[in-house]
Design an enzyme around this catalytic site. Structure first.
Site, short mmCIF file in Angstrom:
data_model
loop_
_atom_site.label_atom_id
_atom_site.label_comp_id
_atom_site.label_asym_id
_atom_site.label_seq_id
_atom_site.Cartn_x
_atom_site.Cartn_y
_atom_site.Cartn_z
N ARG A 166 0.85 -1.19 0.00
CA ARG A 166 0.00 0.00 0.00
C ARG A 166 0.89 1.24 0.00
NH1 ARG A 166 -1.84 1.10 4.25
NH2 ARG A 166 -1.32 -0.66 5.60
N TYR A 173 -1.78 -3.42 -6.51
CA TYR A 173 -1.52 -4.22 -5.32
C TYR A 173 -2.58 -4.07 -4.22
CZ TYR A 173 1.39 -7.25 -2.63
OH TYR A 173 1.87 -8.35 -1.97
N ARG A 184 1.23 -12.02 -0.15
CA ARG A 184 -0.13 -12.23 0.38
C ARG A 184 -0.83 -13.44 -0.23
NH1 ARG A 184 -2.41 -7.77 3.64
NH2 ARG A 184 -0.69 -6.33 3.80
N SER A 206 -1.70 -3.01 10.66
CA SER A 206 -1.44 -3.97 9.58
C SER A 206 -0.26 -4.88 9.91
CB SER A 206 -1.11 -3.20 8.30
OG SER A 206 -2.14 -2.31 8.01
N CYS A 226 0.17 -7.19 12.10
CA CYS A 226 0.48 -7.42 13.51
C CYS A 226 -0.22 -8.67 14.03
CB CYS A 226 0.06 -6.23 14.36
SG CYS A 226 1.18 -4.86 14.22
N LYS A 248 -9.75 -1.38 1.93
CA LYS A 248 -9.38 -0.23 2.76
C LYS A 248 -10.12 1.04 2.33
CE LYS A 248 -6.44 -2.82 4.83
NZ LYS A 248 -6.70 -3.27 6.21
N ASP A 277 -10.03 -8.72 9.35
CA ASP A 277 -9.43 -7.41 9.07
C ASP A 277 -10.33 -6.21 9.33
OD1 ASP A 277 -7.11 -5.98 8.16
OD2 ASP A 277 -8.12 -5.59 6.26
N HIS A 284 -10.79 -1.21 11.77
CA HIS A 284 -9.75 -2.14 11.31
C HIS A 284 -9.63 -3.25 12.37
CE1 HIS A 284 -5.30 -2.47 9.79
NE2 HIS A 284 -6.08 -3.28 9.14
C1 OXD Z 1 -3.42 -4.01 5.65
C2 OXD Z 1 -4.16 -5.11 5.02
O1 OXD Z 1 -2.43 -3.52 5.07
O2 OXD Z 1 -5.07 -5.64 5.65
O3 OXD Z 1 -3.82 -3.61 6.74
O4 OXD Z 1 -3.88 -5.45 3.86
MN MN Z 2 -5.54 -4.61 7.45
#
Ligand code: OXD
Ligand code: MN
Length: 633
Positions: free
Chosen positions: A96, A245, A416, A297, A299, A254, A322, A274
């Site tokens: 991102r 991406y 991912r 993100s 974590c 998001k 998420d 989130h």
């Molecule tokens: C992030 C995701 O970057 O969930 O938080 O992809």
């Molecule tokens: Mn996320």
């Protein structure tokens, strides 16, 4: 609304007539709701695609698109699994891009707080609507030349559900189409459910019209130098240019489900967060409780949501990993839905020990992006060393030969998987319940190597809002930040805020009402290390021991907590450590006075700098945390 302005009406009418020049290779334009026709006409006029393809979400469509992507070399079939594919992006397009993400409003302070003079704000980036429009119009002019524009009708949340919302995404990438089909609910039924109602307008282009101006790498045409992700909350529109991406291009995630949805939520009285959503059933009593957890993100939200408990007594099931949309019902119960349809999880570190349920989720219909490949048609990333044949040849994410132990990474740190949530072995049977699930606890957390205990509970809803506002974490590869610095990530929403963060905190405070059953809130930290840099807590499946304590607190057990200046801590021995060997409880829960004084002052300064006069003062006034630390620690 812009759509209703007379001059736009005229343009739309003309373009609708002229659409005949753009072949519609699939679907019937005239069957679309009028608002969608206008939206489409406007963007066809701007982007000038070669053809239009109106998606219906069918299986045949997936087959057709997948076949095309394989033919062109974008996807490689992974023969070790069923319907699984590998994709390598242009190495310049791997995360991102927060620095190129904007929210456009006429009033700056609707989007960003009044920062202290001379301070660079980091809680959202603002552009004036006009300026953003000019940029969008110039970047997107002719951006789809020689390419097909896909029209994707999708629902965030179960189609037609009372808490769900509809979007329509235009894109010139069929990789994005394939991922959107997994991550959202794409269906022709959307047109009927939509009727005359409004929808979130999503426009995405890789920014690489034909003839191409830039060398295309890995069959991944993109435009990394000109990435721009713009949001127009007032007209519920998102325009993303230059990147294919994850969060940059799958606009339901998001951009819609957090940034635009947080604005809708502000207007309609709910929260877009989130957060993961998970259910824990006490196997003795059969009682199930749901918790939501907000971590920045990469974590470990996916790992926690799919946890395999190491102590008996709980059955865990995942609702979402998420994003949570949270709303109080008419009985005052906070209910959560997962607006997504799939998981887009970080892979490095994931294996059969750390997250078997994730590993089992992507054995079928899945797309792996930027991982390494094994010669037998399997996948590999850092953390899978014990799960592949030691002698097998590996090709890294850049397409080069690779051996375990070589410097650098086999898979990109932000590689991912994308897979349907329904494939997770512990998906909750009610994960698509349109009413959502009732939430008992909200948990904040981050990667905090020092000072922060394994778990603490806030004193109240209001205090919980402060704890959430003070969330910090070590940076990860999910965005473009490099190095391991501790960054503020208030409410784990720093990159995803759709409006002024001070007003957002006030909105959180306003959620509290006498007739509502306010969930308890907590802060956890799995990542505290000792003086040798060794983790003090085993994490992963053992985190259920902390959730067990959280749930016992939610059930009202007063005997297991002690009051401290930062919140309630577990009474020594009140977390079940059976079978864990040597856990240094005192170190895991210590509150070093200097650390906490510095931390509190630093957080306060951060919030005063960044949120300034927009910060709801009541939080400081009611919770004189600094004073408590000074006097009591
Ligand atoms: C992030 C995701 O970057 O969930 O938080 O992809
Ligand atoms: Mn996320």
């Amino acid at each position: 609304m812009e759509d209703d302005a007379p001059e736009f009406m005229e343009i739309h009418e003309i373009v609708i007539q002229k659409l005949g020049h753009v072949p519609i290779v699939k679907g019937d334009f005239h069957m679309l709701p009028k608002k969608v026709q206008k939206f489409l006409a406007k963007w066809v006029y701007t982007c000038k695609p070669r053809a239009l393809y109106i998606c219906d979400g069918s299986h045949a469509e997936a087959e057709e698109v997948t076949h095309k992507l394989i033919e062109r070399g974008v996807l490689t079939k992974l023969k070790k699994y069923e319907n699984c594919y590998l994709c390598r992006t242009d190495p310049a397009d791997v995360a991102r891009v927060e620095s190129k993400t904007w929210i456009a409003t006429d009033d700056k302070y609707e989007t960003v707080p009044h920062v202290r003079q001379g301070v660079r704000g980091i809680l959202g980036q603002w552009k004036h609507t006009k300026e953003m429009e000019e940029e969008v119009n110039s970047d997107l002019d002719g951006c789809m030349a020689g390419r097909t524009m896909y029209v994707i009708p999708f629902s965030m949340g179960p189609i037609g559900g009372p808490l769900s919302k509809i979007g329509v995404q235009l894109t010139d990438s069929n990789y994005v189409l394939l991922c959107m089909r997994i991550m959202t609910r794409v269906s022709a039924d959307i047109w009927e459910v939509l009727g005359d109602n409004d929808f979130v307008r999503c426009v995405h282009s890789m920014g690489c019209p034909r003839p191409v101006q830039r060398k295309v790498v890995n069959h991944w045409p993109c435009n990394p130098d000109k990435i721009m992700i713009g949001h127009f909350p007032a007209r519920r529109e998102i325009v993303s240019f230059g990147s294919g991406y994850g969060g940059n291009s799958l606009l339901g995630k998001k951009c819609f489900a957090l940034r635009i949805a947080s604005v809708i939520a502000r207007d309609e009285g709910w929260l877009a967060e989130h957060m993961l959503i998970m259910g824990l059933t006490n196997e003795k009593t059969g009682e199930e409780k749901f918790v939501c957890a907000a971590f920045p993100s990469a974590c470990g939200k996916t790992n926690l949501a799919m946890i395999q408990p190491t102590i008996p007594g709980y059955k865990v099931r995942v609702v979402g990993d998420d994003i949570a949309w949270l709303r109080f019902d008419d009985k005052g119960v906070l209910r959560a839905i997962n607006p997504e349809n799939g998981f887009l999880g970080v892979l490095p570190g994931t294996n059969m020990k750390t997250n078997p349920n994730a590993m089992l989720s992507f054995q079928n219909i899945s797309i792996f992006t930027n991982v390494a490949e094994t010669a037998d048609g399997g996948v590999f990333w850092e953390g899978m060393e014990d799960e592949i044949d030691k002698n097998i040849a590996i090709t890294n994410w850049l397409g080069q030969p690779w051996k375990i132990g070589m410097p650098g990474n086999a898979a990109h740190p932000n590689s991912r998987f994308t897979c349907p949530a329904s494939q997770c072995p512990i998906i909750h049977p009610k994960w698509e319940d349109p009413k959502g699930v009732p939430v008992s606890a909200l948990i904040f957390g981050g990667r905090r190597p020092t000072g922060v205990p394994l778990v603490f509970e806030s004193y109240s809803w209001q205090h919980g809002v402060m704890v959430g506002a003070c969330v910090k974490s070590e940076s990860t590869a999910a965005a473009e930040h490099t190095g391991k610095k501790i960054m503020h990530d208030p409410m784990a929403m720093r990159p995803f805020m759709g409006y002024n963060f001070g007003k957002y905190l006030q909105h959180w405070l306003d959620m509290e009402k006498p007739d509502r059953n306010m969930p308890k809130s907590f802060h956890v930290n799995w990542f505290r290390v000792d003086e040798h840099g060794k983790f003090l807590w085993p994490g992963f499946g053992d985190n259920v021991r902390v959730l067990d304590w959280v749930l016992r607190r939610c059930a009202g057990d007063e005997s297991i907590a002690v009051k401290s200046p930062i919140g309630y801590l577990p009474k020594k021995g009140s977390i079940d450590l059976t079978g864990l060997g040597d856990i240094k409880w005192d170190e895991l829960f210590s509150l070093p006075k200097h650390y906490w004084l510095d931390d509190m002052r630093e957080s306060k300064l951060f919030l005063e700098d960044q949120v300034g006069t927009d910060f709801p003062q009541v939080i400081w006034e009611t919770h004189a945390q600094e004073k408590r630390i000074e006097e009591q620690l």
